[in-house]
Design an enzyme around this catalytic site. Structure first.
Site, short mmCIF file in Angstrom:
data_model
loop_
_atom_site.label_atom_id
_atom_site.label_comp_id
_atom_site.label_asym_id
_atom_site.label_seq_id
_atom_site.Cartn_x
_atom_site.Cartn_y
_atom_site.Cartn_z
N ASN A 1 46.26 39.97 46.15
CA ASN A 1 46.23 39.80 45.60
C ASN A 1 45.46 40.56 44.40
OD1 ASN A 1 46.16 39.04 42.88
ND2 ASN A 1 46.20 36.46 43.60
N HIS B 1 50.01 30.40 40.72
CA HIS B 1 48.46 30.92 41.05
C HIS B 1 47.45 29.87 40.30
CE1 HIS B 1 44.35 32.71 42.48
NE2 HIS B 1 45.64 33.78 43.27
N GLU C 1 46.68 27.18 49.19
CA GLU C 1 45.48 27.64 48.88
C GLU C 1 44.79 26.70 48.37
OE1 GLU C 1 45.39 32.41 47.72
OE2 GLU C 1 46.44 31.31 45.66
N GLY D 1 38.07 32.65 46.17
CA GLY D 1 37.33 33.18 45.29
C GLY D 1 35.47 32.08 45.87
N LYS E 1 44.53 41.06 41.00
CA LYS E 1 44.02 40.08 40.24
C LYS E 1 43.99 40.73 39.19
CE LYS E 1 42.42 36.09 42.93
NZ LYS E 1 41.69 35.35 42.77
N SER F 1 39.38 32.79 50.12
CA SER F 1 37.96 33.67 51.04
C SER F 1 38.47 33.85 51.76
CB SER F 1 37.30 32.27 51.18
OG SER F 1 36.47 32.12 49.78
N GLU G 1 45.17 30.42 39.23
CA GLU G 1 44.29 30.65 38.63
C GLU G 1 45.49 30.36 37.14
OE1 GLU G 1 42.82 34.77 39.83
OE2 GLU G 1 41.44 33.28 41.15
C1 PEP Z 1 43.29 34.37 45.82
O1 PEP Z 1 43.18 34.16 44.50
O2 PEP Z 1 44.91 33.94 45.71
C2 PEP Z 1 42.86 34.65 47.06
C3 PEP Z 1 42.38 34.26 48.01
O3 PEP Z 1 41.19 34.85 46.07
P1 PEP Z 1 40.46 34.68 47.47
O4 PEP Z 1 40.88 35.64 48.46
O5 PEP Z 1 39.49 35.98 46.24
O6 PEP Z 1 39.64 33.46 47.84
#
Ligand code: PEP
Length: 245
Positions: free
Chosen positions: A11, A99, A169, A175, A13, A207, A101
């Site tokens: 992703n 997601h 998640e 992040g 983003k 992460s 976000e």
């Molecule tokens: C995500 O945004 O789906 C995600 C897992 O981000 P990150 O790997 O940066 O934690």
């Protein structure tokens, strides 16, 4: 029994202008076509502005294209939004919905996430339905209740192993460089799997990176990874793909 192929999804983003995004996609395509090993399923989810050119670049390669969001309606007066059939027409095979976000920044509810997932299925694509608890919910010991509720309310009735993937998640892991313990991931995935109508894959996200991918993928119940930050580095992302191969 349906084979549970692993899926590694990147992703990007809201990152990448044209030159940047195309270079990243090319680097991944080069690695994919040169690799002799059997690969897992791989999805690349660039920003909407890059979907069309990246679709051209990935055509004929083992890399599938995904979008990061869509509107719940198939068409209509929704200025600035993108409908699932438009994404399907561009060559998208996956769409991320729900997601954290989007749930946080756009106040998307489980009901809206479900409606978006339904539109993805109507358009013949696979929905990657994201869910996860917040730090305070885990601290209060409510994480299983929270993610179970999100799953029950976000999952379309038509969801099958062919058209839907879940991404667990934890919001506090996205992040931040923090990841749950393997036991915590296993517990969450087992809890979700027990509520699913069939062998729908459950990805872990939060992460994940080149250094921890093998351990995450070795955790029972983890069918793949949804990768944010580390997916911007083709070398790191590709090493995660190989960890799943
Ligand atoms: C995500 O945004 O789906 C995600 C897992 O981000 P990150 O790997 O940066 O934690």
């Amino acid at each position: 029994m349906t084979e549970r192929r692993r899926l590694i999804a990147g992703n990007w983003k809201m990152n990448g202008l044209m030159a940047d995004g195309l270079a990243r996609a090319k680097a991944l395509r080069t690695r994919a076509v040169r690799t002799r090993r059997a690969l897992p399923d791989i999805a690349i989810c660039p920003p909407a502005t890059l979907l069309a050119p990246v679709a051209k670049l990935l055509a004929g390669s083992p890399l599938a294209l995904g979008a990061q969001d869509c509107h719940a309606a198939d068409k209509g007066a929704h200025t600035g939004d993108i409908a699932a059939p438009m994404l399907a027409e561009l060559g998208c095979r996956y769409v991320i919905v729900g997601h954290s976000e989007r749930r946080t920044n756009h106040r998307e509810t489980d009901q809206q996430v479900k409606a978006k997932a339904e539109s993805v299925l109507r358009a013949g694509m696979t929905a990657i339905v994201c869910l996860g608890e917040r730090a305070e919910e885990r601290k209060a010991g409510r994480h299983l209740q929270v993610i179970g509720g999100q799953l029950d309310q976000s999952l379309p009735a038509e969801a099958t192993a062919e058209n839907t993937v879940i991404a667990y998640e934890p919001v506090w892991a996205i992040g931040t460089g923090l990841t749950p313990t393997p036991a915590d991931i296993e517990e969450a995935h087992r809890h979700l799997a027990g509520r699913l109508p069939g062998p729908i894959r459950i990805l872990y996200g939060g992460s994940a990176n080149a250094a921890n991918a093998k351990a995450l993928l070795g955790t029972p119940g983890v069918d793949g990874l949804l990768v944010g930050g580390a997916s911007l580095d083709p070398e790191a992302f590709w090493s995660m793909v190989l960890a799943a191969a």
